[in-house]
Design an enzyme around this catalytic site. Structure first.
Site, PDB file in Angstrom:
ATOM      1  N   HIS A   1       0.865  -1.273   0.030  1.00 45.49           N
ATOM      2  CA  HIS A   1       0.092  -0.108  -0.052  1.00 45.49           C
ATOM      3  C   HIS A   1       1.077   1.467  -0.018  1.00 45.49           C
ATOM      4  O   HIS A   1       1.978   0.952   0.575  1.00 45.49           O
ATOM      5  CB  HIS A   1      -0.846  -0.229   1.044  1.00 45.49           C
ATOM      6  CG  HIS A   1      -1.873  -1.058   1.192  1.00 45.49           C
ATOM      7  ND1 HIS A   1      -3.037  -0.831   1.943  1.00 45.49           N
ATOM      8  CD2 HIS A   1      -2.160  -2.116   0.639  1.00 45.49           C
ATOM      9  CE1 HIS A   1      -3.803  -2.093   1.827  1.00 45.49           C
ATOM     10  NE2 HIS A   1      -3.375  -2.774   1.012  1.00 45.49           N
TER      11      HIS A   1
ATOM     12  N   GLU B   1       0.945   3.949   1.793  1.00 45.33           N
ATOM     13  CA  GLU B   1       1.462   4.193   3.133  1.00 45.33           C
ATOM     14  C   GLU B   1       2.466   3.411   3.499  1.00 45.33           C
ATOM     15  O   GLU B   1       3.566   3.940   4.250  1.00 45.33           O
ATOM     16  CB  GLU B   1       0.404   4.353   4.217  1.00 45.33           C
ATOM     17  CG  GLU B   1      -1.088   5.136   3.901  1.00 45.33           C
ATOM     18  CD  GLU B   1      -2.060   4.332   2.985  1.00 45.33           C
ATOM     19  OE1 GLU B   1      -3.270   4.458   3.339  1.00 45.33           O
ATOM     20  OE2 GLU B   1      -1.628   3.353   2.361  1.00 45.33           O
TER      21      GLU B   1
ATOM     22  N   CYS C   1      -6.503   1.958   5.667  1.00 43.67           N
ATOM     23  CA  CYS C   1      -6.931   0.634   6.339  1.00 43.67           C
ATOM     24  C   CYS C   1      -6.388   0.465   7.717  1.00 43.67           C
ATOM     25  O   CYS C   1      -5.363   0.926   7.940  1.00 43.67           O
ATOM     26  CB  CYS C   1      -6.707  -0.358   5.261  1.00 43.67           C
ATOM     27  SG  CYS C   1      -4.938  -1.059   5.188  1.00 43.67           S
TER      28      CYS C   1
ATOM     29  N   CYS D   1      -2.538  -0.421   7.425  1.00 46.63           N
ATOM     30  CA  CYS D   1      -1.625   0.969   7.301  1.00 46.63           C
ATOM     31  C   CYS D   1      -1.703   1.883   8.551  1.00 46.63           C
ATOM     32  O   CYS D   1      -0.629   2.417   8.920  1.00 46.63           O
ATOM     33  CB  CYS D   1      -2.277   1.817   5.913  1.00 46.63           C
ATOM     34  SG  CYS D   1      -1.452   0.754   4.435  1.00 46.63           S
TER      35      CYS D   1
END
Length: 147
Positions: A51, A53, A81, A84
């Site tokens: 992801h 992040e 999410c 993260c």
């Protein structure tokens, strides 16, 4: 200045979209300078944790030679999410600026709040910047994908 950094995260999201990835981008700033930027690469890397992040946190840690990102701030186009959000808290980022909500799995207050969680002893400041551009890039991406 805040929106200038969010715009840089939007540029990353557009790169993700061009690569067929969910269009999320993130930048990490320390002392007014971008030290890391990333976008989703989950499909390209075939890696669940790729992801924006997490990739940005890994790059910032490498650039600072320290996993502790005290004094750093993240600008991200979509609410993180749970995976993260936990990584953001664990990395000790001081603050996160978010472009739009994630009504499905947002972990910064919309669905759950891991950022200020007394049970986990997490506290990362959150500021919502509410950008139509952040929302629209996601809506447009999923509209095309779901046809």
């Amino acid at each position: 200045m805040k929106y200038e950094f969010l715009y840089e995260a939007i540029k990353e999201a557009k790169l993700a979209k061009a690569e067929g990835e969910v269009p999320v981008g993130a930048v990490i700033v320390k002392d007014g300078k971008i030290i890391a930027s990333a976008h989703n690469l989950k499909e390209k890397l075939k890696k669940t944790s790729a992801h924006a992040e997490i990739l940005a946190i890994e790059l910032a840690a490498k650039n600072l030679s320290n996993w502790r990102l005290n004094g750093c701030e993240m600008y991200v186009t979509l609410e993180p999410c749970p995976m993260c959000a936990a990584c953001i808290c664990q990395s000790r980022l001081s603050k996160i600026y978010i472009g739009t909500f994630d009504p499905v799995s947002g972990a910064c207050g919309s669905v759950i709040n891991l950022m200020q969680n007394e049970y986990l002893k997490y506290h990362t400041d959150v500021e919502w910047l509410y950008s139509d551009e952040c929302s629209n890039i996601l809506k447009d991406f999923f509209k095309i994908r779901r046809v």
